[in-house]
Scaffold this active site. Sequence first.
Site, PDB file in Angstrom:
ATOM      1  N   ASP A  72       0.851  -1.195   0.000  1.00 28.43           N
ATOM      2  CA  ASP A  72       0.000   0.000   0.000  1.00 28.43           C
ATOM      3  C   ASP A  72       0.890   1.249   0.000  1.00 28.43           C
ATOM      4  O   ASP A  72       1.638   1.465   0.945  1.00 28.43           O
ATOM      5  CB  ASP A  72      -0.897  -0.047   1.251  1.00 28.43           C
ATOM      6  CG  ASP A  72      -1.671   1.246   1.465  1.00 28.43           C
ATOM      7  OD1 ASP A  72      -1.897   1.974   0.475  1.00 28.43           O
ATOM      8  OD2 ASP A  72      -2.065   1.506   2.615  1.00 28.43           O
ATOM      9  N   ASN A  74      -0.177   4.537  -0.236  1.00 27.24           N
ATOM     10  CA  ASN A  74      -0.743   5.813   0.225  1.00 27.24           C
ATOM     11  C   ASN A  74      -1.449   5.736   1.574  1.00 27.24           C
ATOM     12  O   ASN A  74      -2.168   6.656   1.954  1.00 27.24           O
ATOM     13  CB  ASN A  74      -1.706   6.383  -0.833  1.00 27.24           C
ATOM     14  CG  ASN A  74      -2.887   5.452  -1.066  1.00 27.24           C
ATOM     15  OD1 ASN A  74      -2.909   4.334  -0.544  1.00 27.24           O
ATOM     16  ND2 ASN A  74      -3.863   5.912  -1.824  1.00 27.24           N
ATOM     17  N   ASP A  76      -3.950   3.995   2.718  1.00 30.76           N
ATOM     18  CA  ASP A  76      -5.393   3.756   2.875  1.00 30.76           C
ATOM     19  C   ASP A  76      -5.688   2.304   3.263  1.00 30.76           C
ATOM     20  O   ASP A  76      -6.857   1.915   3.364  1.00 30.76           O
ATOM     21  CB  ASP A  76      -6.175   4.161   1.617  1.00 30.76           C
ATOM     22  CG  ASP A  76      -5.861   3.274   0.427  1.00 30.76           C
ATOM     23  OD1 ASP A  76      -4.959   2.404   0.537  1.00 30.76           O
ATOM     24  OD2 ASP A  76      -6.499   3.447  -0.628  1.00 30.76           O
ATOM     25  N   ASP A  80      -1.763  -1.273  -3.845  1.00 31.79           N
ATOM     26  CA  ASP A  80      -2.024  -0.510  -5.073  1.00 31.79           C
ATOM     27  C   ASP A  80      -0.865  -0.653  -6.051  1.00 31.79           C
ATOM     28  O   ASP A  80       0.158  -1.266  -5.747  1.00 31.79           O
ATOM     29  CB  ASP A  80      -2.302   0.963  -4.721  1.00 31.79           C
ATOM     30  CG  ASP A  80      -1.283   1.507  -3.740  1.00 31.79           C
ATOM     31  OD1 ASP A  80      -0.078   1.378  -4.029  1.00 31.79           O
ATOM     32  OD2 ASP A  80      -1.679   2.042  -2.676  1.00 31.79           O
ATOM     33  N   ASP A 255      -9.607 -16.448 -16.126  1.00 32.86           N
ATOM     34  CA  ASP A 255     -10.444 -16.912 -15.019  1.00 32.86           C
ATOM     35  C   ASP A 255     -11.514 -17.889 -15.511  1.00 32.86           C
ATOM     36  O   ASP A 255     -12.257 -17.573 -16.459  1.00 32.86           O
ATOM     37  CB  ASP A 255     -11.102 -15.677 -14.390  1.00 32.86           C
ATOM     38  CG  ASP A 255     -11.749 -15.966 -13.059  1.00 32.86           C
ATOM     39  OD1 ASP A 255     -11.013 -16.248 -12.107  1.00 32.86           O
ATOM     40  OD2 ASP A 255     -12.993 -15.901 -12.971  1.00 32.86           O
ATOM     41  N   GLU A 309      -7.452 -20.867 -16.188  1.00 38.57           N
ATOM     42  CA  GLU A 309      -7.837 -21.530 -14.944  1.00 38.57           C
ATOM     43  C   GLU A 309      -8.886 -22.557 -15.327  1.00 38.57           C
ATOM     44  O   GLU A 309      -9.940 -22.203 -15.850  1.00 38.57           O
ATOM     45  CB  GLU A 309      -8.407 -20.528 -13.955  1.00 38.57           C
ATOM     46  CG  GLU A 309      -8.643 -21.153 -12.594  1.00 38.57           C
ATOM     47  CD  GLU A 309      -9.721 -20.451 -11.794  1.00 38.57           C
ATOM     48  OE1 GLU A 309      -9.740 -20.623 -10.573  1.00 38.57           O
ATOM     49  OE2 GLU A 309     -10.551 -19.737 -12.381  1.00 38.57           O
TER      50      GLU A 309
HETATM   51  C1  NOJ Z   1     -11.648 -17.998  -9.904  1.00 40.75           C
HETATM   52  C2  NOJ Z   1     -10.864 -16.949  -9.194  1.00 40.75           C
HETATM   53  O1  NOJ Z   1      -9.540 -17.408  -9.022  1.00 40.75           O
HETATM   54  C3  NOJ Z   1     -11.569 -16.686  -7.886  1.00 40.75           C
HETATM   55  O2  NOJ Z   1     -10.819 -15.875  -7.018  1.00 40.75           O
HETATM   56  C4  NOJ Z   1     -12.902 -16.068  -8.199  1.00 40.75           C
HETATM   57  O3  NOJ Z   1     -13.641 -15.969  -7.009  1.00 40.75           O
HETATM   58  C5  NOJ Z   1     -13.704 -16.915  -9.187  1.00 40.75           C
HETATM   59  N1  NOJ Z   1     -12.924 -17.441 -10.271  1.00 40.75           N
HETATM   60  C6  NOJ Z   1     -14.784 -16.079  -9.802  1.00 40.75           C
HETATM   61  O4  NOJ Z   1     -14.213 -15.116 -10.668  1.00 40.75           O
HETATM   62 CA    CA Z   2      -3.393   2.141  -1.218  1.00 38.36          CA
END
Ligand code: NOJ
Ligand code: CA
Length: 609
Positions: A72, A74, A76, A80, A255, A309
């Site tokens: 991080d 900044n 918060d 980032d 994903d 994935e």
């Molecule tokens: C797989 C991702 O790695 C996971 O973090 C996410 O919750 C689900 N797909 C939905 O996008």
């Molecule tokens: Ca930050």
Amino acid sequence: MSLKISRNTFFNSVLATCLFLTPLVSTAQEAATSQSSAAVSNSSSAKLINGYEPKWWKEAVVYQIYPRSFSDSNGDGIGDLKGITSHLDYLQKLGVNVIWLSPHYDSPNADNGYDIRDYRKVMAEFGTMADFDAMLAGIKQRHMRLIVDLVVNHSSDEHKWFVESRKSKDNPYRNYYIWRPGKTGPDGTMQPPNNYPSAFSGSAWQFDPTTKEYYLHIFAVKQPDLNWDNSKVREEVFSLMRFWLDKGVDGFRMDVIPLISKQPGFPDLTPEQMRNPFAIYASGPHLTEYLQQMNREVLSKYDDMSVGEAAGITLAQEPSLVDDRRHELNEIFNFDAIRVNREGRKFVPWTLTQLKAIYTAHDKALTKHDWDTVFLSNHDNPRVVSSFGDDSDKFRVPSAKLLETMILTLRGTAYLYQGDELGMTNYPFKTINDFNDIEAHNGYNDEVLTRHSSTEEAYIENLRHMGRDNSRTPMQWDSSPNGGFTAGSKPWLAVNPNYETINAAQETADPVSVYNYTARMIAFRAKTPAFVYGDYKDLDPQHPHIFAYTRTLNGESYLVVLNFSSDPVDYELPGGLKAGKLMMDDYGGDEGSTGTLHLKAWEARIYQQ
Ligand code: NOJ
Ligand code: CA
């Protein structure tokens, strides 16, 4: 085997699921910038190494950054992009050559960025597009590459496409998502169109009062599934992919990509299918067609890498996604190894012989046209040393080093998750309030509060081992408050209290730390083509504690011996084999080229034979 990993608890979710210009170049970063491969890879005169077409992404060590938890800048409390940029030297010194960045896009964060509101905008909490460009330039200056997360099975319900789509049945964006009328139940009430369960508990269908239809969401209610059968959706996705590739990113981690093609007619899952819904979700009839179109129209035009994935995809199906003659993806994450300790929703004891059998099965199932991945951690799984090693004070360091040795010498592109290089451990969660993860909370509401299928105690105990927040606690940079992750007082998720002893400042200064061992191991891999393109042979599949295997390329052979136990083992090498020349050892010390190795607990050695 570590006793810790043999507790029988419950898992909380349904998701329990070259052209040859030169041999490997001398450092990992040089490998990353070697333009050896993709631009010329289609040449039929490509020179093969042991039958494999050389590619930079096959030689890569990929390091995953979960931006919210990395650094991080900044105060918060939220990691980032500037925070990442400030630590690029740390990654370069580690020797990794590709960074995989978990989603950095504009998102309402129902699932920490895996619910995207605008695919062309940086999440405000992470910074600006200028910050992204500076980070990318810093990565390139250090001869590393960047792949970004492509989350296009679903978007956020706040994406402008969905905001439009839900307005009316004849809205031009209606068909960007999957809408179906409900069914009338026996009692006359409106029921979801079928019995699909969501990965995050409950039905995968959500009723929308405006048009009185249901939309599909395999994940959270705020993650509506996109309709890939609509060619306009595919063109939108290809366009946003080009946007990031044209910016200079080097590819994508995709994903849940096998889920993009849905089952025609959405028949109910049978009771048998209900045991593993992802097998059905991942086997829609148009998957090949859509991936080949994506490859033809986008991926093939760049020197990029793609890793999918592959939830729901079996080893037998893996070549149908990655065989290079099919022109789809370069590689996928198959979950056989990382989920060796799960059976459906249950966490079960695992054995080393099971794990070895998985790696052998992969070796046998995949041809010279396929490429594999090696990983035992990511942002959806607990810490590697806590799951597969022994995270006690005594054995955390050697077992973390042993696991890195294995991941960096098995067959496939190696993936490390942030903090693995420090031997970071699972978090001592106490109550449900310690968790941020939507999966943990939805499961709690469902199993503990609604169905009473689990007690609170059993549910939390399981999450201590399997919960996704174990890996999402902030990076531990130094021993200052909050581990140096943030200068603010409140990180978005609590830092593991062991940060005072386990942190990057301490480890980079210690020559025998997990970090420095990992850096040496990565450098060794980078100059040893046998670890990338060499043949694999498990020498002793039945041994309960020792994983002994060779990687051999053009007559050059390396013997890797790993003692997966918290006790010393005297190990006689099979077949009268002599160890050879010691190249790496996670303890130090050399007993010569003997036939019987006196291995300490969690000792890892590599010999050149
Ligand atoms: C797989 C991702 O790695 C996971 O973090 C996410 O919750 C689900 N797909 C939905 O996008
Ligand atoms: Ca930050």
